[in-house]
Design a protein around this motif. Sequence first.
Motif, PDB file in Angstrom:
ATOM      1  N   ALA A  28       0.777 -15.811  -6.452  1.00  0.00           N
ATOM      2  CA  ALA A  28      -0.570 -15.401  -6.865  1.00  0.00           C
ATOM      3  C   ALA A  28      -1.087 -14.265  -5.992  1.00  0.00           C
ATOM      4  N   SER A  29      -0.873 -14.380  -4.687  1.00  0.00           N
ATOM      5  CA  SER A  29      -1.300 -13.338  -3.758  1.00  0.00           C
ATOM      6  C   SER A  29      -0.557 -12.030  -4.005  1.00  0.00           C
ATOM      7  N   SER A  30       0.744 -12.127  -4.270  1.00  0.00           N
ATOM      8  CA  SER A  30       1.557 -10.932  -4.512  1.00  0.00           C
ATOM      9  C   SER A  30       1.098 -10.203  -5.770  1.00  0.00           C
ATOM     10  N   VAL A  31       0.818 -10.956  -6.819  1.00  0.00           N
ATOM     11  CA  VAL A  31       0.321 -10.343  -8.049  1.00  0.00           C
ATOM     12  C   VAL A  31      -1.024  -9.658  -7.801  1.00  0.00           C
ATOM     13  N   SER A  32      -1.887 -10.320  -7.043  1.00  0.00           N
ATOM     14  CA  SER A  32      -3.193  -9.742  -6.723  1.00  0.00           C
ATOM     15  C   SER A  32      -3.047  -8.430  -5.947  1.00  0.00           C
ATOM     16  N   LEU A  33      -2.140  -8.415  -4.978  1.00  0.00           N
ATOM     17  CA  LEU A  33      -1.910  -7.194  -4.200  1.00  0.00           C
ATOM     18  C   LEU A  33      -1.345  -6.081  -5.076  1.00  0.00           C
ATOM     19  N   ALA A  34      -0.404  -6.435  -5.951  1.00  0.00           N
ATOM     20  CA  ALA A  34       0.167  -5.430  -6.839  1.00  0.00           C
ATOM     21  C   ALA A  34      -0.908  -4.805  -7.723  1.00  0.00           C
ATOM     22  N   LYS A  35      -1.780  -5.647  -8.252  1.00  0.00           N
ATOM     23  CA  LYS A  35      -2.862  -5.134  -9.096  1.00  0.00           C
ATOM     24  C   LYS A  35      -3.824  -4.276  -8.280  1.00  0.00           C
ATOM     25  N   VAL A  72       0.662  -1.252  -8.231  1.00  0.00           N
ATOM     26  CA  VAL A  72       2.103  -1.273  -8.031  1.00  0.00           C
ATOM     27  C   VAL A  72       2.770  -2.037  -9.171  1.00  0.00           C
ATOM     28  N   ASP A  73       3.872  -1.505  -9.695  1.00  0.00           N
ATOM     29  CA  ASP A  73       4.620  -2.215 -10.726  1.00  0.00           C
ATOM     30  C   ASP A  73       5.070  -3.575 -10.203  1.00  0.00           C
ATOM     31  N   LEU A  74       4.936  -4.587 -11.037  1.00  0.00           N
ATOM     32  CA  LEU A  74       5.251  -5.958 -10.646  1.00  0.00           C
ATOM     33  C   LEU A  74       6.572  -6.391 -11.273  1.00  0.00           C
ATOM     34  N   GLY A  75       7.511  -6.801 -10.413  1.00  0.00           N
ATOM     35  CA  GLY A  75       8.810  -7.249 -10.900  1.00  0.00           C
ATOM     36  C   GLY A  75       9.158  -8.629 -10.390  1.00  0.00           C
ATOM     37  N   ALA A  76       9.965  -9.345 -11.159  1.00  0.00           N
ATOM     38  CA  ALA A  76      10.425 -10.678 -10.774  1.00  0.00           C
ATOM     39  C   ALA A  76      11.757 -10.557 -10.046  1.00  0.00           C
ATOM     40  N   HIS A  77      11.838 -11.173  -8.874  1.00  0.00           N
ATOM     41  CA  HIS A  77      13.058 -11.162  -8.065  1.00  0.00           C
ATOM     42  C   HIS A  77      13.686 -12.543  -8.187  1.00  0.00           C
ATOM     43  N   VAL A  78      14.733 -12.631  -8.985  1.00  0.00           N
ATOM     44  CA  VAL A  78      15.294 -13.901  -9.437  1.00  0.00           C
ATOM     45  C   VAL A  78      16.544 -14.238  -8.631  1.00  0.00           C
ATOM     46  N   GLY A  79      16.600 -15.440  -8.073  1.00  0.00           N
ATOM     47  CA  GLY A  79      17.735 -15.800  -7.240  1.00  0.00           C
ATOM     48  C   GLY A  79      18.214 -17.221  -7.441  1.00  0.00           C
ATOM     49  N   PHE A  80      19.148 -17.633  -6.592  1.00  0.00           N
ATOM     50  CA  PHE A  80      19.652 -19.001  -6.592  1.00  0.00           C
ATOM     51  C   PHE A  80      18.582 -19.968  -6.079  1.00  0.00           C
ATOM     52  N   ALA A 109       0.815  -1.212   0.000  1.00  0.00           N
ATOM     53  CA  ALA A 109       0.000   0.000   0.000  1.00  0.00           C
ATOM     54  C   ALA A 109       0.852   1.266   0.000  1.00  0.00           C
ATOM     55  N   LEU A 110       2.152   1.136   0.266  1.00  0.00           N
ATOM     56  CA  LEU A 110       3.007   2.308   0.424  1.00  0.00           C
ATOM     57  C   LEU A 110       4.044   2.466  -0.675  1.00  0.00           C
ATOM     58  N   ILE A 111       4.257   1.434  -1.486  1.00  0.00           N
ATOM     59  CA  ILE A 111       5.323   1.468  -2.482  1.00  0.00           C
ATOM     60  C   ILE A 111       4.762   1.701  -3.883  1.00  0.00           C
ATOM     61  N   SER A 112       5.669   1.927  -4.833  1.00  0.00           N
ATOM     62  CA  SER A 112       5.224   2.089  -6.226  1.00  0.00           C
ATOM     63  C   SER A 112       5.674   0.937  -7.115  1.00  0.00           C
ATOM     64  N   SER A 113       6.626   0.126  -6.642  1.00  0.00           N
ATOM     65  CA  SER A 113       6.988  -1.086  -7.372  1.00  0.00           C
ATOM     66  C   SER A 113       7.439  -2.157  -6.398  1.00  0.00           C
ATOM     67  N   ALA A 114       7.272  -3.416  -6.799  1.00  0.00           N
ATOM     68  CA  ALA A 114       7.612  -4.547  -5.934  1.00  0.00           C
ATOM     69  C   ALA A 114       8.434  -5.564  -6.713  1.00  0.00           C
ATOM     70  N   ASN A 115       9.427  -6.137  -6.032  1.00  0.00           N
ATOM     71  CA  ASN A 115      10.180  -7.267  -6.562  1.00  0.00           C
ATOM     72  C   ASN A 115       9.677  -8.521  -5.851  1.00  0.00           C
ATOM     73  N   VAL A 116       9.100  -9.433  -6.582  1.00  0.00           N
ATOM     74  CA  VAL A 116       8.431 -10.590  -5.986  1.00  0.00           C
ATOM     75  C   VAL A 116       9.262 -11.853  -6.188  1.00  0.00           C
ATOM     76  N   LEU A 175       6.483 -16.237 -12.565  1.00  0.00           N
ATOM     77  CA  LEU A 175       5.742 -15.047 -12.145  1.00  0.00           C
ATOM     78  C   LEU A 175       4.919 -14.482 -13.295  1.00  0.00           C
ATOM     79  N   ALA A 176       5.460 -14.549 -14.510  1.00  0.00           N
ATOM     80  CA  ALA A 176       4.717 -14.049 -15.665  1.00  0.00           C
ATOM     81  C   ALA A 176       3.423 -14.826 -15.874  1.00  0.00           C
ATOM     82  N   GLY A 177       3.436 -16.117 -15.527  1.00  0.00           N
ATOM     83  CA  GLY A 177       2.214 -16.910 -15.647  1.00  0.00           C
ATOM     84  C   GLY A 177       1.117 -16.394 -14.734  1.00  0.00           C
ATOM     85  N   PHE A 178       1.479 -16.081 -13.498  1.00  0.00           N
ATOM     86  CA  PHE A 178       0.482 -15.541 -12.564  1.00  0.00           C
ATOM     87  C   PHE A 178       0.054 -14.137 -12.987  1.00  0.00           C
ATOM     88  N   ALA A 179       0.990 -13.352 -13.513  1.00  0.00           N
ATOM     89  CA  ALA A 179       0.640 -12.025 -13.996  1.00  0.00           C
ATOM     90  C   ALA A 179      -0.346 -12.108 -15.162  1.00  0.00           C
TER      91      ALA A 179
END
Length: 257
Positions: A47-54, A58-66, A27-34, A95-99
């Motif tokens: 799925a929940s994160s995408v729903s909250l972003a929408k 909020v801009d939806l970003g993929a946070h890619v790791g090991f 609710a406070l940010i303008s973009s998120a790394n999920v 993440l793109a699938g859920f988006a």
Amino acid sequence: MRSIDLNADLGEGFGDYRLGDDAGLMALISSANVACGFHAGDAAIMASSVSLAKQYGVDLGAHVGFPDLQGFGRRRMQIEPATLAHFVTYQLGALAGFARSADYPLTHMSFHGALGNMAAEDESLARPLLQAVRAFDPTLIISTTSDNAVERCARELGLNVACTFLADRAYQANGLLVPRGTPGAVIHDLEQVSQRVIDLLKNGAVSAIDGTRLPMNISSILLHGDTPGALALIARLRRDIVESGVEIRSLSQQKVR
């Protein structure tokens, strides 16, 4: 009026375990790394994160790791770059699938933790990972700290880049992050984080851990969602940004390039 993005890493629970107040932060940010399921996150959390972003626009970003749930992606792993590039594609696709199911766009991506640090240090690693991003979706914005191998390679590959200041992390004199585990690497004090952001907005530079001044031309300010007191920190940073005469705008609303 100058504008800047306010960003946080979210979706970093797993199963019944939750980390951070994602709904409060969203609710406070303008973009998120999920998180995309490798260092944290799972299908339900994505799925929940995408729903909250929408819900909050909020801009939806993929946070890619090991692939390191146990170590939260913060342990360095020696994996062939070609395999890591496949891991990048895998996580972006998840993440793109859920988006797509939510009819909400994926706008950007960033590398998490140890993978991000290793790519920032080494162009021979950064390049194949970014080539995988470009092959997946060349319109994705690459969110990264400034003046490192990821930024350089992304620009060489013609990708859009948003340089990001990590408000709760200390920097070395060379512009790279102080490794976690080093005293002072993670900054927990609200006033110190606030003053760093004000300094950056006012002077276009911040102090490294040894006092060296680091000029930074940034598009985004990031706070880790798992930092203790993250919600209070984000609320304070919003106030600091507005009082500095800067507008909060998401990466997709800015002309990053």
